[in-house]
Structures are given as structure tokens and as C-alpha cells.
Enzyme design. Structure first.
Site, PDB file in Angstrom:
ATOM      1  N   ASN A 213     -14.080  -0.767  41.831  1.00 42.46           N
ATOM      2  CA  ASN A 213     -14.889  -1.018  43.033  1.00 42.46           C
ATOM      3  C   ASN A 213     -14.252  -2.150  43.822  1.00 42.46           C
ATOM      4  O   ASN A 213     -13.235  -2.718  43.399  1.00 42.46           O
ATOM      5  CB  ASN A 213     -16.341  -1.338  42.652  1.00 42.46           C
ATOM      6  CG  ASN A 213     -16.416  -2.554  41.755  1.00 42.46           C
ATOM      7  OD1 ASN A 213     -16.122  -3.664  42.178  1.00 42.46           O
ATOM      8  ND2 ASN A 213     -16.786  -2.340  40.487  1.00 42.46           N
ATOM      9  N   ILE A 309     -23.257  -5.783  29.569  1.00 46.05           N
ATOM     10  CA  ILE A 309     -22.814  -7.035  28.930  1.00 46.05           C
ATOM     11  C   ILE A 309     -23.888  -8.114  29.061  1.00 46.05           C
ATOM     12  O   ILE A 309     -24.244  -8.798  28.099  1.00 46.05           O
ATOM     13  CB  ILE A 309     -21.488  -7.527  29.572  1.00 46.05           C
ATOM     14  CG1 ILE A 309     -20.430  -6.423  29.472  1.00 46.05           C
ATOM     15  CG2 ILE A 309     -21.010  -8.812  28.915  1.00 46.05           C
ATOM     16  CD1 ILE A 309     -19.192  -6.671  30.328  1.00 46.05           C
TER      17      ILE A 309
HETATM   18  O1  C5P Z   1     -27.844  -3.506  36.294  1.00 44.75           O
HETATM   19  P1  C5P Z   1     -26.949  -4.008  37.345  1.00 44.75           P
HETATM   20  O2  C5P Z   1     -25.529  -3.570  37.143  1.00 44.75           O
HETATM   21  O3  C5P Z   1     -27.347  -3.793  38.739  1.00 44.75           O
HETATM   22  O4  C5P Z   1     -27.013  -5.602  37.116  1.00 44.75           O
HETATM   23  C1  C5P Z   1     -26.128  -6.454  37.687  1.00 44.75           C
HETATM   24  C2  C5P Z   1     -25.905  -7.639  36.780  1.00 44.75           C
HETATM   25  O5  C5P Z   1     -25.629  -7.220  35.452  1.00 44.75           O
HETATM   26  C3  C5P Z   1     -24.696  -8.416  37.207  1.00 44.75           C
HETATM   27  O6  C5P Z   1     -24.931  -9.762  36.880  1.00 44.75           O
HETATM   28  C4  C5P Z   1     -23.584  -7.824  36.361  1.00 44.75           C
HETATM   29  O7  C5P Z   1     -22.516  -8.703  36.186  1.00 44.75           O
HETATM   30  C5  C5P Z   1     -24.293  -7.513  35.070  1.00 44.75           C
HETATM   31  N1  C5P Z   1     -23.770  -6.328  34.368  1.00 44.75           N
HETATM   32  C6  C5P Z   1     -23.127  -6.465  33.150  1.00 44.75           C
HETATM   33  N2  C5P Z   1     -22.678  -5.352  32.505  1.00 44.75           N
HETATM   34  C7  C5P Z   1     -22.849  -4.122  33.003  1.00 44.75           C
HETATM   35  C8  C5P Z   1     -23.500  -3.961  34.250  1.00 44.75           C
HETATM   36  C9  C5P Z   1     -23.940  -5.083  34.909  1.00 44.75           C
HETATM   37  O8  C5P Z   1     -22.949  -7.583  32.687  1.00 44.75           O
HETATM   38  N3  C5P Z   1     -22.382  -3.070  32.349  1.00 44.75           N
END
Ligand code: C5P
Length: 397
Positions: A213, A309
Site C-alpha cells: 500500500n 499484531i
Molecule cells: O484493524 P485495523 O487494521 O484498521 O487497525 C489499525 C491498527 O492496527 C493500526 O495501528 C495498525 O498498525 C494495527 N494493525 C496491526 N496488525 C494488523 C493490522 C493492523 O498491528 N495485521
């Protein structure tokens, strides 16, 4: 928010070839809102003339203890005390000779006398030949300066004017500016360990292609820098980004979400975890060993969900103070607050993708138990500093 706005800096320029970079430094300091008085040593003036510094600083350059323009003929007092009181004296470049003078308290010219008579902090940016820097006398002197409370910025390593390569180059003007900004920040996170994820992830489809992205890593690095400025120990786990690492930040490069997760878990424990990375939600079920060939009219990709994560770290035992980011294209408050609750986060930073992704500025709103807190729009570093202040308050600093 710019920590140099309104600050008064006395810039001492001693006799090294890096004096030409001091001219650029004056320009950057003035641009950052500081008032700069340049004090030039006799040897410094052999490299760059006073007229250059006068034009760039907009102030007369002081070169002599006997300069009659100063009250009572006391330039060494007048420049750092009283109404003209300096917030810091910065000597850049600082030669081996000048450092030795500082250590022994010599006061045989304006700059050395002013350093001895000052009642504000002193910072020096050494610049010298590699062997001069490595000489035990210089090493002893620098250690003594640090023990005396002087901040030593650099030096850097690289090609030197004398043709040698090694340690002793003066930091670049922009690096000195950054160090000075950090110097003026209150050390709100001293003793704290901050872990961040930064940038996009890259989920390989075949040896040359992948899903990713447009996250640039700018917001993540602005936050990493803002945390380092206030005294935290900072580690950034970075997806593929093309940015220089902020000073004082330990950087670990990864590609995929799975690698990012591994690196995060290995870097724990931390006091604060800030998940800025735009982690890919899905990855190809299997990466092709060889390049996918064209020819077919359709191609079906099977994707599987990546681990979250942030949710994993926030839900772990001994979890750090976790901060999430919510980049949305609409319904910011609803989605950001929803994310905060779902992942059990004390704080979520919400922004509209059209305001922040890839660019240099951002408009964010902070969501915590007390509600929504919109921050003033600004460049990413300003916004990051404001976020760090909010985090510091939340953890009771
Ligand atoms: O659930 P969403 O992706 O919208 O949430 C965004 C937050 O979760 C951000 O802080 C992003 O860095 C973290 N995130 C993560 N691992 C993922 C997806 C999102 O740490 N696989």
C-alpha cells in the site's frame, strides 16, 4: 510546537574547514525561528568571513573581546547574559584545539571566554581529522567535556577534507539542527522503551511482485523521532520504506506482516507500543516460487488473513501501553472508537486517509476513554510531538 521558536542561540565558529557548513546551519536555525548571534574565532574567520554570517543571521558578528559595540565593552557577558541572554551556546565546528581549551578553562579569546562565563547550556559539534579525533588527548578531553555537562553532537564518519576516511566529520547542518531541537525538549519519556511499527508491509506474490500500500513511513518515523527527542529508547520495526532513520532510533527492516510480527515479538518488552504501520490485512496463501507468467485471461489469487499484531501485543501478558492508528476514508470517529474498543487500546490516533497517507502533513483526532481530542493540523513532526505529549500525560509523566 517547534522547540527552537523564539530561542536565542550563540553559535561559535572555530577554525575548521567545516566552518562552511556553519553558514548553512545559521540559515536553518533562523528558518526554525531562532535568533542567532555568531561568534567567530580568528581561525574561524580564515575559513568563512564575518559578512557571510552577518548576512545570514541578520546580526553583527562578534569576533573580539574588545568589541566596543557591546555594553561596557563586555561582549563575553553581554552575548549570553541579561536581556540578550542565550538559551544555549553551540560551537560548530568545534576543533580539537578549541575542545582542549574548553576542558582547561582557557579564556584567551572572545569565544572561549564567553563559554567560561556563560550561564546557559553548551553544545559542541566536533570536526577534525580522524587521527586527531582518535588521539588519546582528544578522547580524554571529550570525556571530560561530557562529564562537565557539555553535550557533544557527533562527530560523523566518512570522507574528510584531508583525503582520509573515518570518524571526525562534523554532523551535517540538518542533523545538528535536529539535535538542538531534541536538546530543548523536556525529557518526558526518559527511561521508557518505545516500540513502533512503521510503513507498509509487502506480501510477496512471486519473486518480483507483491501486495502493498502507499504508506510512506513518514508518520511512523515522525513519531519515532518525537519519542527519541523526549528521551525514550526507540526501536522501529519498518516495512519497506525509503526514508533515513531518525537519529537515536534503532531500525529493524522487514517485508511482510508475518516478519513484522516476529520482529515485534522479539523486540518486546516495551513500555509503549505504537502501531503506525499499515499492515496488509491479507497475504497470498502461497507465494509462487517463480514469476507468474502472463497469457491467461484471468488470475485468481487466494488470500489468507494476516495476524493482527497490535491486537496480539495489546492482549498479551505484561502488555505495553498500546497506541493504534485508524486510517479511514469516512466515519472516522465511529470506526476509530470501534477499533479502540475491539482491540482494548487506551489510545487510537484517527485520521482520514485523504489527509495523511503519503504526504508531509496530517490532521488527526485522538480517541481515548475521555473522548475525542482533535489536534491542530500540522506537519507530521508537529502532530507526532503532540501525540507524544498526550501519551506522556496518559502514562502519568
Ligand atoms: O484493524 P485495523 O487494521 O484498521 O487497525 C489499525 C491498527 O492496527 C493500526 O495501528 C495498525 O498498525 C494495527 N494493525 C496491526 N496488525 C494488523 C493490522 C493492523 O498491528 N495485521
Amino acid at each position: 510546537m517547534n522547540p527552537l521558536q523564539g530561542k536565542r542561540i550563540v553559535l561559535g565558529v572555530t577554525g575548521g574547514v567545516a566552518a562552511y557548513k556553519a553558514a548553512e546551519l545559521v540559515r536553518l536555525l533562523v528558518k526554525a525561528g531562532a535568533t542567532v548571534d555568531v561568534v567567530l574565532t580568528e581561525a574561524g574567520s580564515r575559513f568563512v568571513g564575518a559578512a557571510t554570517f552577518q548576512a545570514l543571521s541578520g546580526h553583527p558578528v562578534a569576533t573580539s573581546l574588545w568589541d566596543e559595540r557591546f555594553a561596557g565593552g563586555m561582549a563575553h557577558i553581554d552575548l549570553t547574559h541579561g536581556e540578550r541572554g542565550a538559551d544555549a551556546v553551540l560551537v560548530a565546528p568545534a576543533t580539537a584545539d578549541f575542545i582542549a581549551k574548553l576542558v582547561h578553562g582557557f579564556a584567551d579569546d572572545l569565544l572561549s571566554t564567553l563559554c567560561l562565563a556563560r550561564d546557559c547550556p553548551l553544545l559542541v559539534a566536533p570536526a577534525m581529522n580522524r587521527q586527531m579525533w582518535e588521539h588519546p588527548a582528544t578522547a580524554r578531553n571529550v570525556a571530560q567535556l561530557e562529564a562537565d555537562g557539555v553535550s557533544v553532537l557527533g562527530p560523523a564518519s566518512g570522507a574528510q577534507a584531508c583525503g582520509e576516511v573515518g570518524e571526525g566529520r562534523m554532523l551535517e547542518p540538518a542533523e545538528i539542527l535536529d539535535a538542538l531541537m531534541a536538546f530543548f525538549q523536556p525529557k518526558l519519556l526518559a527511561g521508557k522503551r518505545v516500540l513502533l511499527t512503521v510503513g507498509p508491509t509487502f506480501e510477496a506474490l512471486d519473486p518480483v511482485r507483491g501486495l502493498t500500500n502507499s504508506s510512506s513511513g513518514k508518520m511512523g518515523f515522525a513519531l519515532a523521532r518525537a519519542c527519541a527527542e523526549v528521551g525514550a529508547g526507540v526501536t522501529a520495526i519498518c516495512g519497506p520504506i525509503a526514508l533515513p532513520t531518525p537519529s537515536g532510533v534503532t531500525r529493524i527492516d522487514v517485508q511482510s506482516a508475518l516478519q513484522m510480527r516476529e520482529a515485534v515479538l522479539a523486540a518486546l518488552p516495551a513500555n509503549i507500543f505504537i502501531a503506525v504501520a499499515a499492515v496488509a490485512d491479507f497475504r497470498p496463501a502461497a507465494a509462487m516460487e517463480h514469476k507468474i507468467k502472463k497469457g491467461a485471461t484471468t488470475l485468481t489469487l487466494e488470500l489468507v488473513a494476516n495476524p493482527d499484531i497490535l491486537a496480539e501485543v495489546a492482549g498479551g501478558s505484561n502488555a505495553p501501553f498500546c497506541v493504534g492508528f485508524a486510517a479511514e476514508s469516512q466515519n472516522l470517529a465511529e470506526y476509530a472508537e470501534g477499533k479502540r474498543r475491539a482491540k482494548h487500546l487506551p489510545l487510537v490516533v484517527g485520521n482520514l486517509v485523504q489527509d495523511g497517507l503519503g504526504g508531509d502533513a496530517n490532521v488527526v483526532t485522538l480517541f481515548d476513554d475521555a473522548g475525542a481530542h482533535p489536534l491542530p493540523p500540522g506537519d507530521k513532526l508537529d502532530v507526532a510531538r503532540a501525540i507524544v505529549q498526550h501519551i506522556s500525560k496518559m502514562i502519568g509523566r
